[in-house]
Design an enzyme around this catalytic site. Structure first.
Site, mmCIF file in Angstrom:
data_model
loop_
_atom_site.group_PDB
_atom_site.id
_atom_site.type_symbol
_atom_site.label_atom_id
_atom_site.label_comp_id
_atom_site.label_asym_id
_atom_site.label_seq_id
_atom_site.Cartn_x
_atom_site.Cartn_y
_atom_site.Cartn_z
ATOM 1 C CG ASP A 481 -2.194 0.694 1.096
ATOM 2 O OD1 ASP A 481 -2.335 1.470 0.134
ATOM 3 O OD2 ASP A 481 -3.084 0.506 1.955
ATOM 4 C CG ASP A 551 -9.140 2.564 -0.384
ATOM 5 O OD1 ASP A 551 -8.772 1.388 -0.538
ATOM 6 O OD2 ASP A 551 -8.485 3.399 0.270
#
Ligand code: DGJ
Length: 731
Positions: A481, A551
């Site tokens: 990430d 997301d």
């Protein structure tokens, strides 16, 4: 076997071609490289397209020449330097020690080689065998500085892709600063184009935007230090009438994960000028005598059949010749990720209950997301300390990994290697690792800061820390990430005249780290991520075969996000999860089936608390998991066609068809219901018109031609957010 690239020495014309496309340019007065043509294959060029010589006011001429009809300002070119009587946005800008920026690039030679060279330190398309492609290197020289610009062109034999990049060599005897070094320029005459780009935001990535190319310079790009959610490193130029299946489309995608710029300009005589490369914002690269600078690569494709064909070429090159992982063509596991299930609030016992349920439901991997390390209970701490959080895992991470494995599931782990928290041992031990400008307080974002990856010792430290965890042999998957963009861009390890190199050196440091880790752990499946799809680019794909798309897990939002993503990136690279309702990002409540069909249109998984689901939903998960196992190969590695665009409409549809055209899966979606709905049809494509196909649900049989020409009616449903999956198989 130089059959893909020819040089006609009489006419001084280079011709790159494969079975479908041709690319032509010539050497003209003053050693100027003139772009001639990019389009459908021509057998042989006989000199028809010589650019007309016209005396145009305020477009000056070659130094030392009295010919007023030849101007580098109007001639379509392959690469323009600043200061050479060309008023378009330049591809190359330099600065010398005397303060001047003039550059006059003249042709000085060429070479042709089979295959494709690697680009040092950078991801790029590759070849398995030299006969797959050929590479032309054309060298331009600026006499006063001794700078040599090698323009690299590789054409592939079996996919309609030409790659381009530039290597700048300093063969002079003084330092020169590169202030702009584009990877590609292409100039078109007599075209009226639309541009198509992929802008977005966090949780709202890659929404296709189409507009006419107008006068002036329009710049699409990122100065965030990454390829960004806000503007994907892609641009297409299309005939104004081009659509999904017809018309000329030129597609361009950078194999790069940092600052980028796509400048498109319609000039005074309606020519279209396109320059693509590293964004010149805060860029300045000191090139010492004897050294070289390699620009990132651009993938370039031409389609005479609309956007569909453009996407097929991008999908093939990225899937087959950018991704290097051993998982490139392997079926990817169905996973459950605990992020939206627990956020930071978990311990080993809680996670075990999710693992147990995952096992019962047929899920194949458990991914432990953020919060397993340091003492991380929220996003205020511990980035940089890649050691297990003992309160959450009192018997160690290995103990939990063993539990997951004993259940027969793979085990995945989240990292965010590029970041540092103030509250971390790494910061306490090495405050200098944090990227900042001396004397200024750096800006936080999500309470975190960026590590200075331009420093080798930082990359080494991360390599050691991540390796130590992966060396246990218990990690099957890594989610990598990156949850903020760069600011305070400065490196204390570089002298002041090299601070303009920091953005690019950051990306080189990142690539070095990923290169070392992926080489050392070839059996780990890496998934890229940057707050969802903030670094969804072909550069990342070189190291990580799949990327977390967004997301935003809301099925309706995902329609446009995944549709836009598919313009460039293959389905095997695009991940999607079924999550809970009300959706955590939009609050929307969509039916389970719709969430399933949206997520099963990509590399599939779940992101919800399996232990808190109703029996009815659990049954649906079981059905979806078994259905996806059935269609997985088709979805991940079949040919993907967009059928209906969700952009500003109420419907979406797309399909997957196997290489032999016998196996078909179609997904249709309707966003809002209507009291008095118009009747709509879905028509398929890419089938064999001679074959008969059975609808596997109803047993009805249709001709391939019928499904493509007549199509079928979409169901009339009085409910919002509905979806249907169809499966057809050739008899
Ligand atoms: C952003 C990612 O996109 C999410 O999936 C999750 O991993 C969080 N970061 C964790 O901080």
């Amino acid at each position: 076997m130089n059959d893909l690239i020819e040089f006609d020495s009489k006419r001084q014309v280079f011709h790159l071609h494969n079975g479908n496309i041709s690319y032509l340019f010539s050497v003209e007065e003053g050693g100027t490289l003139c772009h001639l043509y990019f389009g459908r294959r021509v057998q042989k060029y006989h000199g028809e397209l010589k650019y007309p010589r016209v005396d145009r006011g305020f477009s000056g001429n070659l130094p030392g020449s009295l010919d007023r009809t030849f101007s580098r300002d109007t001639l379509p070119k392959e690469y323009s330097g600043a200061g050479e009587m060309d008023y378009h946005t330049p591809a190359a800008v330099i600065r010398r020690n005397d303060g001047s920026n003039a550059l006059m690039l003249r042709y000085s030679g060429y070479s042709i080689e089979d295959g494709k060279p690697e680009l040092e330190g950078l991801p790029a398309a590759w070849v398995e065998k030299p006969e797959e492609a050929q590479t032309l290197t054309v060298t331009l020289k600026d006499e006063p500085t001794g700078l040599l610009y090698d323009l690299l062109y590789t054409i592939y034999r079996d996919v309609d892709i030409i790659t381009r990049s530039v290597r700048v060599r300093n063969a002079g005897n003084e330092d020169v600063f590169l202030e702009k070094a584009a990877s590609l320029q292409i100039d078109f005459t007599d075209r009226d184009f639309d541009s198509i780009c992929l802008p977005g935001a966090h949780a709202n990535e890659r929404h296709p935007e189409r507009q006419r190319v107008g006068y002036g310079i329009q710049k699409f790009g990122s100065i965030r230090g990454t390829s960004s959610h806000q503007m994907n490193p892609f641009l297409a130029l299309a005939d104004r009438k081009a659509d999904e299946y017809s018309g000329d489309v030129y597609g361009f995608a950078m194999v790069y994960s940092g600052n980028h710029s796509f400048e498109v300009e319609r000039d005074q005589i309606d020519q279209t000028h396109l320059v693509i490369g590293i964004n010149d914002y805060n860029f300045s690269w000191k090139l010492e005598p004897g050294s070289a600078f390699q620009t990132p690569e651009v993938l370039m494709t031409y389609s005479d059949r609309g956007f569909d064909r453009m996407s097929q070429s991008f999908h093939r090159i990225i899937r087959d010749r950018i991704v290097r992982s051993r998982f490139a063509h392997e079926e990817r596991p169905i996973l459950v990720n605990n992020w939206e299930a627990t956020y930071f609030d978990f311990d080993e016992e809680k996670l075990k209950t999710i693992v147990d349920d995952a096992k019962d439901l047929g899920i194949e991997m458990f991914v432990l997301d953020d919060g397993w390390f340091g003492h991380r209970d929220d996003d205020n701490s511990s980035l940089g300390d890649w050691k297990v959080y003992e309160r959450k895992f009192p018997s160690g991470l290995g103990h939990f990994a063993d539990y997951v494995h004993e259940k027969g599931l793979g085990f995945g782990l989240w990292f965010e290697p590029e970041m540092i928290s103030y509250d971390s041992d790494l910061y306490r031990d090495h405050p200098e690792y944090l990227m900042h400008v001396p004397g200024r307080e750096p800006s936080p974002s999500r309470n975190q800061y960026v590590l200075d990856l331009t420093r080798k010792e930082v990359v080494d430290n991360l390599f050691e820390q991540v390796s130590e965890i992966l060396e246990s042999g218990r990690i099957d998957y890594v989610k990598w990430d990156m949850n903020r963009h760069l600011s305070d861009v400065y490196s204390a390890s570089l002298p002041k005249d090299r601070q303009g190199e920091v953005y690019h050196r950051y990306v080189l440091g990142l690539y070095d780290l990923m290169e070392r880790l992926t080489e050392k752990f070839p059996d780990v499946l890496f998934e890229g991520c940057s707050g969802g799809g903030g670094r969804f680019d072909a550069g990342m794909a070189y190291y990580m075969p799949q990327i977390w798309t967004s997301d935003n897990t809301d099925a309706v939002s995902r329609l446009t996000i995944q549709y836009g993503t598919s313009l460039v990136y293959p389905i095997s690279m695009t991940t999607a999860h079924v999550s809970a309702i009300p959706n955590h990002q939009t609050g929307r409540k969509t039916p389970f089936e719709t969430r399933g069909n949206a997520a099963m249109s990509a590399v599939f998984g779940y992101e919800l608390d399996l232990t808190r689901m109703s029996q009815e939903d659990r049954d649906k998960v079981k059905e979806q998991v078994s259905c996806y196992k059935d269609i997985r190969n088709l979805v991940q590695y079949g040919t993907f066609h967009r059928l209906k665009s969700p952009v500003d409409t109420n419907q979406a549809a797309w399909m997957f068809v196997s290489d032999d055209r016998r196996d078909v899966c179609v997904m249709t979606f309707q966003v809002l219901a209507s009291a008095q709905p118009s009747l709509t049809k879905t028509k398929l494509t890419g089938l064999d018109p001679e074959l008969e196909y059975e609808n596997l649900e109803t047993g009805e049989v249709f001709g391939g031609d019928e499904l493509m020409e007549l199509g079928f009616y979409d169901p009339v449903v009085h409910q919002d957010y509905t979806s249907k999956m169809y499966r057809f198989r050739a008899l």
